[in-house]
Design a protein around this motif. Sequence first.
Motif, PDB file in Angstrom:
ATOM      1  N   ILE A 148      -1.967 109.310  37.602  1.00  0.00           N
ATOM      2  CA  ILE A 148      -0.642 108.310  37.708  1.00  0.00           C
ATOM      3  C   ILE A 148      -1.029 107.292  38.278  1.00  0.00           C
ATOM      4  O   ILE A 148      -1.578 107.422  39.400  1.00  0.00           O
ATOM      5  CB  ILE A 148       0.299 109.549  38.645  1.00  0.00           C
ATOM      6  CG1 ILE A 148       0.560 110.690  37.704  1.00  0.00           C
ATOM      7  CG2 ILE A 148       1.595 108.706  38.795  1.00  0.00           C
ATOM      8  CD1 ILE A 148       1.188 111.533  38.612  1.00  0.00           C
TER       9      ILE A 148
ATOM     10  N   VAL B 295       5.740 103.285  36.525  1.00  0.00           N
ATOM     11  CA  VAL B 295       4.924 104.594  36.613  1.00  0.00           C
ATOM     12  C   VAL B 295       4.101 104.600  35.350  1.00  0.00           C
ATOM     13  O   VAL B 295       4.998 104.672  34.278  1.00  0.00           O
ATOM     14  CB  VAL B 295       5.700 105.540  37.259  1.00  0.00           C
ATOM     15  CG1 VAL B 295       4.699 106.852  36.984  1.00  0.00           C
ATOM     16  CG2 VAL B 295       6.271 105.334  38.377  1.00  0.00           C
TER      17      VAL B 295
ATOM     18  N   VAL C 289       5.843 112.538  39.319  1.00  0.00           N
ATOM     19  CA  VAL C 289       6.130 111.417  38.971  1.00  0.00           C
ATOM     20  C   VAL C 289       7.754 111.592  39.237  1.00  0.00           C
ATOM     21  O   VAL C 289       8.236 110.267  39.744  1.00  0.00           O
ATOM     22  CB  VAL C 289       6.417 111.250  37.194  1.00  0.00           C
ATOM     23  CG1 VAL C 289       7.106 110.273  36.743  1.00  0.00           C
ATOM     24  CG2 VAL C 289       4.796 110.759  36.935  1.00  0.00           C
TER      25      VAL C 289
ATOM     26  N   VAL D 141       1.274 107.084  33.136  1.00  0.00           N
ATOM     27  CA  VAL D 141       0.243 108.048  33.403  1.00  0.00           C
ATOM     28  C   VAL D 141      -0.716 108.143  32.009  1.00  0.00           C
ATOM     29  O   VAL D 141      -0.218 107.882  30.922  1.00  0.00           O
ATOM     30  CB  VAL D 141       1.209 109.639  32.933  1.00  0.00           C
ATOM     31  CG1 VAL D 141       0.550 110.681  32.882  1.00  0.00           C
ATOM     32  CG2 VAL D 141       2.514 109.659  34.009  1.00  0.00           C
TER      33      VAL D 141
END
Length: 112
Positions: A4, A100, A83, A102
């Motif tokens: 992440i 964000v 998250v 991933v």
Amino acid sequence: MKEIRAYVHKTRIADVIAALRASPAWGGERGDRRHNLAAYVVKGSLLPLDSDERHYSMDLGDAVVNEYKLELLCDDGEVDALVDALIAAARTGQAVAGWVTVSDLSRAVPIR
């Protein structure tokens, strides 16, 4: 395993780290999980929260905002909870207060 990455305002970083550590996913089922969280100060292009956040970078030749980049490795099943905690703590009220991402990791080996 996943990685992440997040870009957040410097004013939100302490709350984000506290929220991640308070997340059940951080502690794991038995409370013995260990996560490697790295935080870096970076110059980015987030919209400043106020005029004090915006700086002119001679190196980059443009206005920038000091923000934080977070990197966190976790198991696949922990991603959503981490998250969600990160996003909730990073909110500033702006339309876009950071990002964000991933990513899948093909391999992660602890150094022992």
